[in-house]
Design a protein around this motif. Sequence first.
Motif, PDB file in Angstrom:
ATOM      1  N   PRO A 282     -15.952   3.918   1.540  1.00  0.00           N
ATOM      2  CA  PRO A 282     -14.851   3.908   2.509  1.00  0.00           C
ATOM      3  C   PRO A 282     -13.808   2.874   2.081  1.00  0.00           C
ATOM      4  N   THR A 283     -12.556   3.264   2.125  1.00  0.00           N
ATOM      5  CA  THR A 283     -11.476   2.450   1.574  1.00  0.00           C
ATOM      6  C   THR A 283     -10.338   2.325   2.569  1.00  0.00           C
ATOM      7  N   LEU A 284      -9.854   1.128   2.769  1.00  0.00           N
ATOM      8  CA  LEU A 284      -8.707   0.878   3.624  1.00  0.00           C
ATOM      9  C   LEU A 284      -7.500   0.583   2.744  1.00  0.00           C
ATOM     10  N   ILE A 285      -6.420   1.307   2.978  1.00  0.00           N
ATOM     11  CA  ILE A 285      -5.186   1.120   2.228  1.00  0.00           C
ATOM     12  C   ILE A 285      -4.121   0.682   3.222  1.00  0.00           C
ATOM     13  N   ILE A 286      -3.566  -0.495   3.016  1.00  0.00           N
ATOM     14  CA  ILE A 286      -2.531  -1.033   3.897  1.00  0.00           C
ATOM     15  C   ILE A 286      -1.254  -1.192   3.076  1.00  0.00           C
ATOM     16  N   SER A 287      -0.178  -0.587   3.550  1.00  0.00           N
ATOM     17  CA  SER A 287       1.115  -0.702   2.872  1.00  0.00           C
ATOM     18  C   SER A 287       2.161  -1.213   3.841  1.00  0.00           C
ATOM     19  N   GLY A 288       3.027  -2.074   3.346  1.00  0.00           N
ATOM     20  CA  GLY A 288       4.195  -2.489   4.117  1.00  0.00           C
ATOM     21  C   GLY A 288       5.318  -1.502   3.877  1.00  0.00           C
ATOM     22  N   ALA A 289       6.007  -1.133   4.925  1.00  0.00           N
ATOM     23  CA  ALA A 289       7.093  -0.142   4.812  1.00  0.00           C
ATOM     24  C   ALA A 289       8.185  -0.597   3.847  1.00  0.00           C
ATOM     25  N   HIS A 290       8.352  -1.902   3.684  1.00  0.00           N
ATOM     26  CA  HIS A 290       9.423  -2.441   2.829  1.00  0.00           C
ATOM     27  C   HIS A 290       8.882  -3.027   1.528  1.00  0.00           C
ATOM     28  N   ASP A 291       7.662  -2.670   1.162  1.00  0.00           N
ATOM     29  CA  ASP A 291       7.035  -3.189  -0.053  1.00  0.00           C
ATOM     30  C   ASP A 291       7.621  -2.481  -1.263  1.00  0.00           C
ATOM     31  N   PHE A 292       8.247  -3.235  -2.144  1.00  0.00           N
ATOM     32  CA  PHE A 292       8.864  -2.630  -3.323  1.00  0.00           C
ATOM     33  C   PHE A 292       7.876  -2.458  -4.479  1.00  0.00           C
ATOM     34  N   ILE A 293       6.679  -3.002  -4.360  1.00  0.00           N
ATOM     35  CA  ILE A 293       5.688  -2.890  -5.423  1.00  0.00           C
ATOM     36  C   ILE A 293       4.642  -1.825  -5.100  1.00  0.00           C
ATOM     37  N   CYS A 294       4.022  -1.951  -3.955  1.00  0.00           N
ATOM     38  CA  CYS A 294       2.926  -1.056  -3.549  1.00  0.00           C
ATOM     39  C   CYS A 294       3.258  -0.429  -2.201  1.00  0.00           C
ATOM     40  N   GLY A 295       4.418   0.150  -2.100  1.00  0.00           N
ATOM     41  CA  GLY A 295       4.907   0.676  -0.836  1.00  0.00           C
ATOM     42  C   GLY A 295       4.223   1.943  -0.368  1.00  0.00           C
ATOM     43  N   PRO A 296       4.737   2.517   0.708  1.00  0.00           N
ATOM     44  CA  PRO A 296       4.122   3.675   1.343  1.00  0.00           C
ATOM     45  C   PRO A 296       3.906   4.868   0.408  1.00  0.00           C
ATOM     46  N   HIS A 297       4.814   5.106  -0.500  1.00  0.00           N
ATOM     47  CA  HIS A 297       4.632   6.230  -1.438  1.00  0.00           C
ATOM     48  C   HIS A 297       3.310   6.081  -2.193  1.00  0.00           C
ATOM     49  N   TRP A 298       3.068   4.889  -2.708  1.00  0.00           N
ATOM     50  CA  TRP A 298       1.857   4.649  -3.499  1.00  0.00           C
ATOM     51  C   TRP A 298       0.630   4.554  -2.603  1.00  0.00           C
ATOM     52  N   GLY A 299       0.776   3.965  -1.421  1.00  0.00           N
ATOM     53  CA  GLY A 299      -0.342   3.905  -0.486  1.00  0.00           C
ATOM     54  C   GLY A 299      -0.801   5.292  -0.071  1.00  0.00           C
ATOM     55  N   LYS A 300       0.158   6.174   0.215  1.00  0.00           N
ATOM     56  CA  LYS A 300      -0.189   7.546   0.602  1.00  0.00           C
ATOM     57  C   LYS A 300      -0.825   8.294  -0.568  1.00  0.00           C
ATOM     58  N   MET A 301      -0.347   8.027  -1.774  1.00  0.00           N
ATOM     59  CA  MET A 301      -0.930   8.660  -2.959  1.00  0.00           C
ATOM     60  C   MET A 301      -2.384   8.232  -3.121  1.00  0.00           C
ATOM     61  N   LEU A 302      -2.671   6.959  -2.919  1.00  0.00           N
ATOM     62  CA  LEU A 302      -4.055   6.486  -2.974  1.00  0.00           C
ATOM     63  C   LEU A 302      -4.889   7.147  -1.885  1.00  0.00           C
ATOM     64  N   HIS A 303      -4.340   7.194  -0.684  1.00  0.00           N
ATOM     65  CA  HIS A 303      -5.040   7.794   0.450  1.00  0.00           C
ATOM     66  C   HIS A 303      -5.379   9.264   0.182  1.00  0.00           C
ATOM     67  N   GLU A 304      -4.451   9.995  -0.380  1.00  0.00           N
ATOM     68  CA  GLU A 304      -4.701  11.410  -0.691  1.00  0.00           C
ATOM     69  C   GLU A 304      -5.748  11.575  -1.781  1.00  0.00           C
ATOM     70  N   GLY A 305      -5.849  10.599  -2.689  1.00  0.00           N
ATOM     71  CA  GLY A 305      -6.794  10.704  -3.795  1.00  0.00           C
ATOM     72  C   GLY A 305      -8.185  10.190  -3.504  1.00  0.00           C
ATOM     73  N   ILE A 306      -8.330   9.360  -2.474  1.00  0.00           N
ATOM     74  CA  ILE A 306      -9.626   8.756  -2.142  1.00  0.00           C
ATOM     75  C   ILE A 306     -10.118   9.401  -0.856  1.00  0.00           C
ATOM     76  N   SER A 307     -11.209  10.156  -0.956  1.00  0.00           N
ATOM     77  CA  SER A 307     -11.639  10.998   0.162  1.00  0.00           C
ATOM     78  C   SER A 307     -12.023  10.233   1.423  1.00  0.00           C
ATOM     79  N   HIS A 308     -12.622   9.092   1.324  1.00  0.00           N
ATOM     80  CA  HIS A 308     -13.062   8.352   2.509  1.00  0.00           C
ATOM     81  C   HIS A 308     -12.141   7.163   2.768  1.00  0.00           C
ATOM     82  N   SER A 309     -10.834   7.439   2.787  1.00  0.00           N
ATOM     83  CA  SER A 309      -9.879   6.350   2.964  1.00  0.00           C
ATOM     84  C   SER A 309      -9.116   6.484   4.272  1.00  0.00           C
TER      85      SER A 309
END
Length: 116
Positions: A52-79
């Motif tokens: 189980p994985t928790l992914i937290i993204s800040g809406a204004h994060d220029f490094i690991c923002g929502p685009h990348w957080g959502k991509m991780l979430h879609e790729g990790i089944s128990h996230s």
Amino acid sequence: MRDILPAYFADYWANEDELAPLRASLRAWVDPMRAAEPAFDVRDKLGDITTPTLIISGAHDFICGPHWGKMLHEGISHSQFVLLRDSGHMGHIEQHAAFASAIIGFSREANQAVAG
């Protein structure tokens, strides 16, 4: 690092007095030799993560923002994906209560799942 620190926050300047001690204490730098290392891409292996994985993204994060957080979430089944709407990369500072709440809630759910 002191020079670029404001970019890591949603609104550093609105909190400059509070964040000044943090900025003054920084002792990091970028090693130009490491910056030249080749990038690596392991997105095709995200499905191998079964914990189980928790992914937290800040809406204004220029490094690991929502685009990348959502991509991780879609790729990790128990996230779970949590978006901190008023944070940059420093959600644990900018929205500490929401950040802690996300971790506590996630931990409770994970513990309940294990306990069955």
